[in-house]
Every structure is written in structure tokens, then in C-alpha cells.
Design an enzyme around this catalytic site. Structure first.
Site, PDB file in Angstrom:
ATOM      1  N   TYR B  95       0.838  -1.204   0.000  1.00  0.00           N
ATOM      2  CA  TYR B  95       0.000   0.000   0.000  1.00  0.00           C
ATOM      3  C   TYR B  95       0.866   1.244   0.000  1.00  0.00           C
ATOM      4  O   TYR B  95       1.946   1.269   0.623  1.00  0.00           O
ATOM      5  CB  TYR B  95      -0.854   0.067   1.265  1.00  0.00           C
ATOM      6  CG  TYR B  95      -2.034  -0.867   1.292  1.00  0.00           C
ATOM      7  CD1 TYR B  95      -3.256  -0.489   0.749  1.00  0.00           C
ATOM      8  CD2 TYR B  95      -1.934  -2.116   1.890  1.00  0.00           C
ATOM      9  CE1 TYR B  95      -4.354  -1.335   0.808  1.00  0.00           C
ATOM     10  CE2 TYR B  95      -3.021  -2.971   1.945  1.00  0.00           C
ATOM     11  CZ  TYR B  95      -4.234  -2.576   1.401  1.00  0.00           C
ATOM     12  OH  TYR B  95      -5.305  -3.418   1.454  1.00  0.00           O
ATOM     13  N   TYR B 134      -0.580  -9.958   0.673  1.00  0.00           N
ATOM     14  CA  TYR B 134       0.495  -9.407   1.500  1.00  0.00           C
ATOM     15  C   TYR B 134       0.398  -9.958   2.919  1.00  0.00           C
ATOM     16  O   TYR B 134      -0.667 -10.363   3.379  1.00  0.00           O
ATOM     17  CB  TYR B 134       0.455  -7.878   1.512  1.00  0.00           C
ATOM     18  CG  TYR B 134      -0.852  -7.275   1.993  1.00  0.00           C
ATOM     19  CD1 TYR B 134      -1.086  -7.099   3.341  1.00  0.00           C
ATOM     20  CD2 TYR B 134      -1.823  -6.884   1.082  1.00  0.00           C
ATOM     21  CE1 TYR B 134      -2.274  -6.551   3.776  1.00  0.00           C
ATOM     22  CE2 TYR B 134      -3.014  -6.338   1.509  1.00  0.00           C
ATOM     23  CZ  TYR B 134      -3.231  -6.169   2.873  1.00  0.00           C
ATOM     24  OH  TYR B 134      -4.419  -5.626   3.295  1.00  0.00           O
ATOM     25  N   ARG B 144      -3.020 -11.784   3.839  1.00  0.00           N
ATOM     26  CA  ARG B 144      -4.351 -11.398   3.357  1.00  0.00           C
ATOM     27  C   ARG B 144      -4.536 -11.877   1.914  1.00  0.00           C
ATOM     28  O   ARG B 144      -3.664 -11.672   1.079  1.00  0.00           O
ATOM     29  CB  ARG B 144      -4.522  -9.870   3.342  1.00  0.00           C
ATOM     30  CG  ARG B 144      -4.553  -9.130   4.683  1.00  0.00           C
ATOM     31  CD  ARG B 144      -5.669  -9.513   5.638  1.00  0.00           C
ATOM     32  NE  ARG B 144      -6.961  -9.917   5.086  1.00  0.00           N
ATOM     33  CZ  ARG B 144      -7.917  -9.106   4.621  1.00  0.00           C
ATOM     34  NH1 ARG B 144      -7.749  -7.805   4.617  1.00  0.00           N
ATOM     35  NH2 ARG B 144      -9.071  -9.583   4.178  1.00  0.00           N
ATOM     36  N   HIS B 147      -7.306  -8.351  -2.370  1.00  0.00           N
ATOM     37  CA  HIS B 147      -8.633  -7.736  -2.218  1.00  0.00           C
ATOM     38  C   HIS B 147      -8.583  -6.272  -2.591  1.00  0.00           C
ATOM     39  O   HIS B 147      -7.527  -5.638  -2.558  1.00  0.00           O
ATOM     40  CB  HIS B 147      -9.138  -7.890  -0.772  1.00  0.00           C
ATOM     41  CG  HIS B 147      -8.243  -7.240   0.242  1.00  0.00           C
ATOM     42  ND1 HIS B 147      -7.135  -7.862   0.763  1.00  0.00           N
ATOM     43  CD2 HIS B 147      -8.275  -6.009   0.811  1.00  0.00           C
ATOM     44  CE1 HIS B 147      -6.529  -7.049   1.623  1.00  0.00           C
ATOM     45  NE2 HIS B 147      -7.199  -5.914   1.660  1.00  0.00           N
ATOM     46  N   HIS B 149     -10.566  -2.783  -1.389  1.00  0.00           N
ATOM     47  CA  HIS B 149     -11.495  -2.207  -0.411  1.00  0.00           C
ATOM     48  C   HIS B 149     -12.542  -1.358  -1.134  1.00  0.00           C
ATOM     49  O   HIS B 149     -12.194  -0.579  -2.041  1.00  0.00           O
ATOM     50  CB  HIS B 149     -10.745  -1.298   0.561  1.00  0.00           C
ATOM     51  CG  HIS B 149      -9.778  -2.010   1.453  1.00  0.00           C
ATOM     52  ND1 HIS B 149     -10.113  -2.498   2.685  1.00  0.00           N
ATOM     53  CD2 HIS B 149      -8.465  -2.315   1.287  1.00  0.00           C
ATOM     54  CE1 HIS B 149      -9.059  -3.067   3.251  1.00  0.00           C
ATOM     55  NE2 HIS B 149      -8.041  -2.975   2.408  1.00  0.00           N
TER      56      HIS B 149
END
Lengths: 188, 222
Positions: B95, B134, B144, B147, B149
Site C-alpha cells: 500500500y 500481503y 491477506r 482484495h 477495499h
């Protein structure tokens, strides 16, 4: 490889946490400034979001939605980009490293049979779905007695929904996820 | 129960953040403020907010994808003019956030944030990059699933939804407490997008379809 989600109406989509890394996507410059500070009737609301250990939550996102000063529900766009006039009623603020948030807004007028309040929604890492609450204003004591929600609450919990007046046109409203002073959260 | 509970100890952060007391159901239900929602307009969106691959001078790295679907109510009616916001990791699973410590590269051509308004059919559409999986520090060897969000506004503030869209066939589903926190397997599967050849564009990008259904409010049909 064509299974799962059918295109016909399906059950409600489940909630998932906002996670810790929304900071570059959801907050925006004018988010907390529902009205500009220069408006003579602007009020400042500040608070901290606390976890069950009493520690501030630095990765929470607070949203507010409210009527204008006359109790009119805003129907005009402008939640993300504001022109400084008009009133869109929506605010968004990410908590800072000390768990703090703030809004510059106006005190709403009463709507229906309720005392004036601001609808507050809190998202955070560790919250699989957001919590709803309401911020009421301390000077409206008489209206609080007749408010349908406040009237239902036990005395010792009612106070968690009432902001504290900290200065002229300034209020403090802390959100506590757990503990003796846990904020009253609402489910609809 | 469609939604996860607040307290789900497998996802450690819920322990100190889940409300400890019973939530209060107002006797009169939601009030008129809670039954309405903020309004957003096209003038509030940047021209390329919907295309996460064109927000920088160069092409981002990774697998270009089109993600589209409809925002609906439980009766299948489209929710029009709804603000849909997305954010995600880049193709390497990183991110663009100071707190992200995953030792994977940042991509100078990818921020990973987008937004759009639904059209008259309730449809949203984004062009982006398939995010990578990640690690996170919830438990030993915690990863995770890939995905995106999503944050969505409906016609009532009580319908406000933040969720995550997943990709079909991900081997990490069974190991992820955030995905597993949803009690019913069928509800979990509603977070998994569907690969769609009709959305896929030749020589350019794979397509995924994912519909979002917002909850009812008790007085919606008044």
C-alpha cells in the site's frame, strides 16, 4: 471459471474492516470542514476515539451526517468538494496519531421529535463493521428530556452521547469502544 | 446474520475495539437523518478517478483489470448516483501508506485509490491493477488474500457499507480471519468477484463482475 455471485438480487453484502491503510484514499482535504471556520455560527467539535485499554485509536475514520442549522436535511451535493457556502451536511475525518478527530460544522436544528443531534459513524482497523452513535449538545437539556432515544437510556449511559462544552462554540465528544464509559452504540 | 460480529478473536484487533456492551436499538428505529444520506455529484470527482492506471505519467506494473458491477438494494433495484470509493495494494502487495512495512516495492505509477458514482443502472466501473496478497502480523504466517477495499453510500446513512472484494479461487480464503469472520459461507462467497469474459477486453484487460447489495432499513418501505 464462472461461479459465485449471480447477477440476480442477492443477500446483503457483508461488511469488512476498513483496515489500517485507508489514509491515502478516504480522507480528503475539506473532509472535516463541513462549514468554513469563518462562518459566524461555525462550531468546532473535537474528540478522541479510545479502545478498551483506554489507548487512543490512530487508525479510525469518523464520519458525520446532520441537518443544517434550521433542521433541514441537506439534499445538495458537495460532501467532497465544498464551495464554502451552502451546506452538504457530511463530514469525514481520519483520527491522527493521538486518536483525535475534529469537525468544523454548524449546530443542527431539531428534526422531528428529536433534540438536535449529529449522526456519527466510526470505522477502524479491528472493527469488522462500523459503529453508529449520536452526538447531542449539552445546552439542550430540556429537549433531551423529551428525546425518544435519550429517554430510553439509563441515566448512567445517557451522558456518553452528550458532548462537553469546552469553550464558546467548541465541544468535545470522545468515543470509547469499551469500558465503564463505553459510548452508547446504536443498531437499527 | 450476514455481517461479521464485532468480536472475532481470530482477528486480534477486535478484542479491544469491539463494543463491550449490547448495542441499543432505538425504539422508534432510525430517525429521518439516519434514513437519508449525503449527496455527491460528478463535479466532486476527478476526470480519471475511476481509472487507477492513468493517474500517473507511466503505466503501473501488474495485471490490468476491469472491475464492474451494480449497487443494488435487497429488492434488486439499482442505487443510482451512489459514491463508490476503492483503495488497494499494488501488484506487489504494498500500500502507498507510511504504515505499510511489507518489504515489497512501491510503484511510482500506482496510488491505488479511486472513486466513481453509479449510473442509472446502479453500475460502477473501475480500471485498475490486480492487487497482490500481503503479509500482516495478526498471527504466524498471516497473509491477506488479494482484495480491493470498497466504500459505498446508499440512500440511507444506515446503509453505509465498507467492505472488501476478493478474487475467485484464492488459496488464502481458508486462512484469513477477516474473510472467515463472516459467519455464513454463502455470505462470504458474496464478497468474491466473478471472472467475466464479457467484461474482459481483448488485448487489454481481464474483467471481473461484482455486485454490492446494501442493507434494508426498517422503515424503508414507508
Amino acid at each position: 471459471m464462472t461461479e459465485s455471485t449471480p447477477l440476480r438480487p442477492s443477500p446483503v453484502t457483508p461488511s469488512q474492516t476498513v483496515g489500517p491503510f485507508f489514509g491515502y484514499a478516504l480522507p480528503y482535504g475539506e473532509g472535516p470542514r463541513v462549514v468554513p471556520d469563518w462562518r459566524p455560527d461555525a462550531v468546532r467539535v473535537r474528540g478522541t476515539v479510545y479502545d478498551g485499554a483506554g489507548e487512543p485509536i490512530p487508525d479510525a475514520l469518523v464520519e458525520i451526517w446532520q441537518a443544517d442549522e434550521n433542521g433541514e436535511i441537506p439534499r445538495r451535493p458537495g460532501g467532497r468538494v465544498r464551495d464554502g457556502h451552502g451546506f452538504s451536511g457530511f463530514g469525514r475525518c481520519a483520527t491522527d496519531p493521538a486518536g483525535g478527530y475534529w469537525f468544523s460544522t454548524v449546530k443542527p436544528g431539531a428534526v422531528g421529535g428529536h433534540a438536535p443531534y449529529v449522526s456519527v459513524l466510526v470505522f477502524a482497523r479491528g472493527l469488522l463493521k462500523p459503529v453508529f452513535t449520536r452526538l447531542y449538545f449539552p445546552e439542550d437539556e430540556a429537549a433531551h428530556a423529551a428525546d425518544p432515544l435519550l429517554g430510553e437510556l439509563p441515566d448512567e449511559r445517557r451522558g456518553t452521547l452528550i458532548a462537553e462544552r469546552t469553550a464558546e462554540r467548541e465541544y468535545r465528544f470522545d468515543v470509547r469502544m469499551q469500558g465503564d464509559r463505553e459510548t452508547v452504540f446504536l443498531v437499527f | 446474520m450476514t455481517h461479521p460480529p464485532y468480536l472475532y478473536p481470530g482477528y486480534k484487533s477486535t478484542t479491544l475495539r469491539a463494543p463491550g456492551r449490547e448495542l441499543v436499538m432505538p425504539g422508534l428505529g432510525p430517525d429521518s437523518i439516519e434514513l437519508t444520506s449525503p449527496v455527491f455529484g460528478h463535479q466532486e470527482l476527478g476526470r480519471l478517478d475511476w481509472d487507477l492506471t492513468r493517474q500517473h505519467p507511466g503505466e503501473p506494473l501488474g495485471e490490468r483489470i476491469i472491475v464492474t458491477g451494480r449497487v443494488l438494494d435487497t429488492a434488486g433495484r439499482p442505487v443510482r448516483g451512489a459514491l463508490v470509493e476503492v483503495w488497494q495494494a499494488n501488484a506487489a502487495g504494498r500500500y502507498l501508506h507510511a504504515g505499510d512495512q511489507h518489504p515489497a516495492p512501491l510503484d511510482p505509477n500506482f496510488t491505488g485509490a479511486g472513486r466513481c458514482l453509479t449510473d442509472d443502472d446502479g453500475r460502477y466501473r473501475f480500471v485498475t491493477i490486480k492487487p497482490g496478497a500481503y503479509p500482516w502480523r495478526n498471527h504466524h504466517n498471516a497473509w491477506r488474500p488479494a482484495h480491493i477495499h470498497f466504500s459505498v453510500f446508499g440512500t440511507a446513512f444506515t446503509q453505509r457499507l465498507v467492505t472488501q472484494m476478493y478474487f475467485p479461487g484464492d488459496p488464502l480464503f481458508a486462512f484469513d480471519p477477516i474473510f472467515q469472520s463472516i459467519p455464513d459461507q454463502r455470505d462470504r462467497e458474496n464478497l468474491i468477484s466473478r471472472f467475466d469474459m464479457d467484461t474482459t477486453e481483448p488485448e487489454w484487460a481481464l474483467g471481473y463482475q461484482w455486485d454490492i447489495v446494501l442493507g434494508d432499513t426498517p422503515m424503508e418501505d414507508r
